[in-house]
Design a protein around this motif. Structure first.
Motif, PDB file in Angstrom:
ATOM      1  N   LEU A 133       0.858  -1.190   0.000  1.00  0.00           N
ATOM      2  CA  LEU A 133       0.000   0.000   0.000  1.00  0.00           C
ATOM      3  C   LEU A 133       0.895   1.241   0.000  1.00  0.00           C
ATOM      4  O   LEU A 133       0.957   1.989   0.971  1.00  0.00           O
ATOM      5  CB  LEU A 133      -0.914  -0.007   1.236  1.00  0.00           C
ATOM      6  N   PRO A 134       1.594   1.489  -1.118  1.00  0.00           N
ATOM      7  CA  PRO A 134       2.625   2.537  -1.111  1.00  0.00           C
ATOM      8  C   PRO A 134       2.079   3.951  -0.952  1.00  0.00           C
ATOM      9  O   PRO A 134       2.659   4.753  -0.220  1.00  0.00           O
ATOM     10  CB  PRO A 134       3.318   2.347  -2.458  1.00  0.00           C
ATOM     11  N   TRP A 135       0.989   4.296  -1.645  1.00  0.00           N
ATOM     12  CA  TRP A 135       0.489   5.675  -1.569  1.00  0.00           C
ATOM     13  C   TRP A 135      -0.034   5.997  -0.171  1.00  0.00           C
ATOM     14  O   TRP A 135       0.223   7.081   0.367  1.00  0.00           O
ATOM     15  CB  TRP A 135      -0.596   5.901  -2.619  1.00  0.00           C
ATOM     16  N   THR A 136      -0.740   5.050   0.408  1.00  0.00           N
ATOM     17  CA  THR A 136      -1.210   5.238   1.776  1.00  0.00           C
ATOM     18  C   THR A 136      -0.032   5.374   2.733  1.00  0.00           C
ATOM     19  O   THR A 136      -0.037   6.213   3.637  1.00  0.00           O
ATOM     20  CB  THR A 136      -2.094   4.050   2.195  1.00  0.00           C
ATOM     21  N   SER A 137       0.990   4.568   2.518  1.00  0.00           N
ATOM     22  CA  SER A 137       2.144   4.580   3.421  1.00  0.00           C
ATOM     23  C   SER A 137       2.984   5.846   3.261  1.00  0.00           C
ATOM     24  O   SER A 137       3.558   6.341   4.234  1.00  0.00           O
ATOM     25  CB  SER A 137       2.999   3.336   3.183  1.00  0.00           C
ATOM     26  N   ILE A 138       3.058   6.391   2.045  1.00  0.00           N
ATOM     27  CA  ILE A 138       3.732   7.684   1.857  1.00  0.00           C
ATOM     28  C   ILE A 138       2.985   8.768   2.626  1.00  0.00           C
ATOM     29  O   ILE A 138       3.596   9.605   3.310  1.00  0.00           O
ATOM     30  CB  ILE A 138       3.818   8.034   0.358  1.00  0.00           C
ATOM     31  N   ALA A 139       1.656   8.754   2.528  1.00  0.00           N
ATOM     32  CA  ALA A 139       0.851   9.737   3.256  1.00  0.00           C
ATOM     33  C   ALA A 139       1.060   9.596   4.761  1.00  0.00           C
ATOM     34  O   ALA A 139       1.234  10.592   5.477  1.00  0.00           O
ATOM     35  CB  ALA A 139      -0.624   9.572   2.896  1.00  0.00           C
ATOM     36  N   PHE A 140       1.041   8.358   5.252  1.00  0.00           N
ATOM     37  CA  PHE A 140       1.256   8.127   6.684  1.00  0.00           C
ATOM     38  C   PHE A 140       2.628   8.640   7.108  1.00  0.00           C
ATOM     39  O   PHE A 140       2.778   9.248   8.177  1.00  0.00           O
ATOM     40  CB  PHE A 140       1.117   6.637   7.005  1.00  0.00           C
ATOM     41  N   THR A 141       3.622   8.408   6.282  1.00  0.00           N
ATOM     42  CA  THR A 141       4.979   8.839   6.604  1.00  0.00           C
ATOM     43  C   THR A 141       5.059  10.359   6.719  1.00  0.00           C
ATOM     44  O   THR A 141       5.671  10.893   7.661  1.00  0.00           O
ATOM     45  CB  THR A 141       5.962   8.338   5.530  1.00  0.00           C
ATOM     46  N   LEU A 142       4.442  11.081   5.776  1.00  0.00           N
ATOM     47  CA  LEU A 142       4.441  12.544   5.844  1.00  0.00           C
ATOM     48  C   LEU A 142       3.746  13.033   7.110  1.00  0.00           C
ATOM     49  O   LEU A 142       4.216  13.953   7.789  1.00  0.00           O
ATOM     50  CB  LEU A 142       3.763  13.123   4.606  1.00  0.00           C
ATOM     51  N   GLY A 143       2.604  12.409   7.441  1.00  0.00           N
ATOM     52  CA  GLY A 143       1.884  12.807   8.652  1.00  0.00           C
ATOM     53  C   GLY A 143       2.692  12.554   9.906  1.00  0.00           C
ATOM     54  O   GLY A 143       2.761  13.396  10.807  1.00  0.00           O
ATOM     55  N   ALA A 144       3.350  11.394   9.968  1.00  0.00           N
ATOM     56  CA  ALA A 144       4.135  11.049  11.160  1.00  0.00           C
ATOM     57  C   ALA A 144       5.354  11.949  11.301  1.00  0.00           C
ATOM     58  O   ALA A 144       5.657  12.438  12.400  1.00  0.00           O
ATOM     59  CB  ALA A 144       4.561   9.584  11.086  1.00  0.00           C
ATOM     60  N   LEU A 145       6.065  12.185  10.211  1.00  0.00           N
ATOM     61  CA  LEU A 145       7.241  13.059  10.278  1.00  0.00           C
ATOM     62  C   LEU A 145       6.844  14.492  10.628  1.00  0.00           C
ATOM     63  O   LEU A 145       7.581  15.198  11.328  1.00  0.00           O
ATOM     64  CB  LEU A 145       7.995  13.026   8.948  1.00  0.00           C
TER      65      LEU A 145
END
Length: 489
Positions: free
Chosen positions: A368-380
């Motif tokens: 789930l790359p697009w979801t995980s990129i979004a999660f990464t931006l939110g977490a950082l």
């Protein structure tokens, strides 16, 4: 036009809500069109008002309930900061909720209360008097409870009882403070500090504590927060709404109004309430981060992260320096963008892969790359990594603390940032660098697009809010405008 427009904006949420309640459950297309249409119309109106209020225009409507007591809607720059956030996120959450709940039961009831919740939040933002604020504040409680208990299982019912026990108790305390204050000085309007100089300082301290405690329940201050993690049994769109748009933000927004539009900086300092409130906010920031660190479930981790992050707003409001107030106000928007991204992503992980716990996230970034990129931006962004929005919030809070001669706040922010990193970085490591484990139940397909686009859009907005922070109409630029016009220490 200046009198009618607040009512028109409220109607964009109220009318879809009322009509949705009346529709048959199978009228899916009409129900979705009403809710999406209302959100789009509201967004257009809010964007128009942003330009007008930026030029100094004021919108106000009032209606006398009884002689001497009026409901007042008043749109100032602070109102628009909150409303613009809720409007953008309402549209995206509606798109997400339609996809997430597709084929579920009682969706007419869900979307009816969902729009009523947005109506209540907008009313809170537009409230021009303390009593108007209380009316919409209570309506928000009643509108969100059915969303918390939507699934109807035993866990949801328990969470709903906890939610009502906390919020109604808080409302009773808040109302007691309102009645006591207005019995002494008359109706209180949000047009600058109220003249409270004739009241006894100890009476003012008690009223201040009552008002802050009542609002502090929804703001999830330490000791008043337990309803928030319990409410995580609700569907992901509800969690997103509670944490990023509606309930916790209503509490924090109300605390800002109490400090700056009722008491005023000078009086809060005179009665010695600023530093104690800053200490409570700081304790909440650290407590929430420590509790997040101890969680194994993804949504509970995000819930305790909210407990911590919302108190940045309260901390900034209680420090009484220009930069600190700006940092607190802009975090109202920044936290909303980042936190709704994380909850959207948690919902996708659940919906597409049955993932609830952190140790089930191993390798999910590859699937789930697009979801995980979004999660990464939110977490950082939550950690405060530049140039994502969270960095600007923490920078202004830190510089504001120094301006206010409260250097101890720097230590609070530093420890909080380290704790943010301690509970988010291991999650990101699992997502991107661990191989999928034996509990891997994930689908090969990331879609539908209506589930993936909203979190990616909010993640990009959080990134843009940081990259474009220097622009006048960025969230940071608007927060500076608010302080210059209304709240300059």
């Amino acid at each position: 036009m200046t009198q009618v427009l607040p009512l028109v904006i409220l109607a964009t949420a109220l009318v879809p809500s009322l009509v949705t309640f009346l529709l048959a459950e199978e009228r899916v297309v009409l129900r979705n069109t009403l809710n999406l249409g209302g959100a789009v119309i509201k967004l257009a109106l809010v964007l128009f008002m942003l330009a007008e209020v930026g030029r100094g225009q004021l919108y106000q409507w009032s209606y006398d309930l009884v002689p001497g007591l009026a409901l007042v809607l008043r749109i100032d720059a602070l109102s628009l900061l909150f409303v613009t956030l809720s409007t953008i996120l309402w549209l995206l959450t509606t798109i997400y909720a339609i996809a997430y709940l597709r084929g579920g039961e009682n969706l007419g009831r869900f979307f009816g209360f969902f729009s009523l919740c947005v109506f209540s939040t907008t009313g809170i933002a537009f409230s021009g008097t303390l009593i108007t604020f209380f009316v919409f504040y209570e309506l928000l409680t009643l509108a969100t409870w059915p969303l918390v208990v939507h699934r109807g299982n035993a866990a949801s019912i328990r969470a709903g009882r906890t939610y009502l026990a906390y919020t109604l108790t808080g409302s009773a305390v808040f109302l007691f403070g309102i009645v006591w204050l207005e019995s002494a000085v008359g109706p209180v309007a949000f047009v600058g500090p109220t003249d409270l100089g004739q009241l006894d300082p100890w009476m003012l301290r008690v009223i201040f504590v009552l008002l802050i405690a009542g609002l502090g329940v929804k703001a999830a201050l330490i000791g008043l927060h337990a309803w928030l993690p319990a409410a995580m049994v609700a569907p992901a769109p509800v969690s997103a709404l509670l944490h990023a748009v509606a309930v916790v933000k209503a509490g924090a927004f109300g605390i800002v109004r109490v400090i700056y539009d009722i008491f005023g900086i000078a009086l809060v300092q005179e009665i010695g309430m600023g530093v104690p409130l800053a200490l409570i906010a700081s304790a909440t920031i650290l407590f929430g981060s420590l509790r997040a660190l101890a969680q194994n479930g993804l949504k509970p981790l995000l819930a305790y992260s909210t407990v911590s992050q919302v108190s940045y707003i309260v901390l900034g409001a209680s420090l009484f320096s220009t930069a600190a107030v700006v940092g607190g106000l802009v975090h109202l928007v920044h936290q909303g963008l980042m936190k709704i991204t994380l909850f959207f992503c948690a919902g996708v992980y659940d919906e597409r892969g049955g993932v609830h716990d952190i140790d089930e996230l191993d390798g999910i970034g590859a699937r789930l790359p697009w979801t995980s990129i979004a999660f990464t931006l939110g977490a950082l962004g939550m950690i405060g990594l530049p140039p994502i929005a969270g960095f600007a919030s923490k920078w202004y809070l830190g510089t504001g603390a120094l301006d206010a001669d409260q250097s101890w706040v720097i230590a609070v922010l530093a420890v909080s940032t380290l704790l943010n990193a301690a509970y988010f970085l291991p999650v990101l490591y699992r997502i991107w660098f661990r191989p999928a484990g034996e509990h891997d139940k994930r689908t090969e397909r990331e879609g539908p697009g209506a589930l993936v686009v909203p979190p990616f859009a909010t993640a990009l907005l959080a990134l843009a809010a940081g990259l474009l922070a220097a622009l006048a109409f960025s969230p940071l630029g608007w927060a500076i405008l608010i302080v210059e016009r209304q709240y300059a220490p």
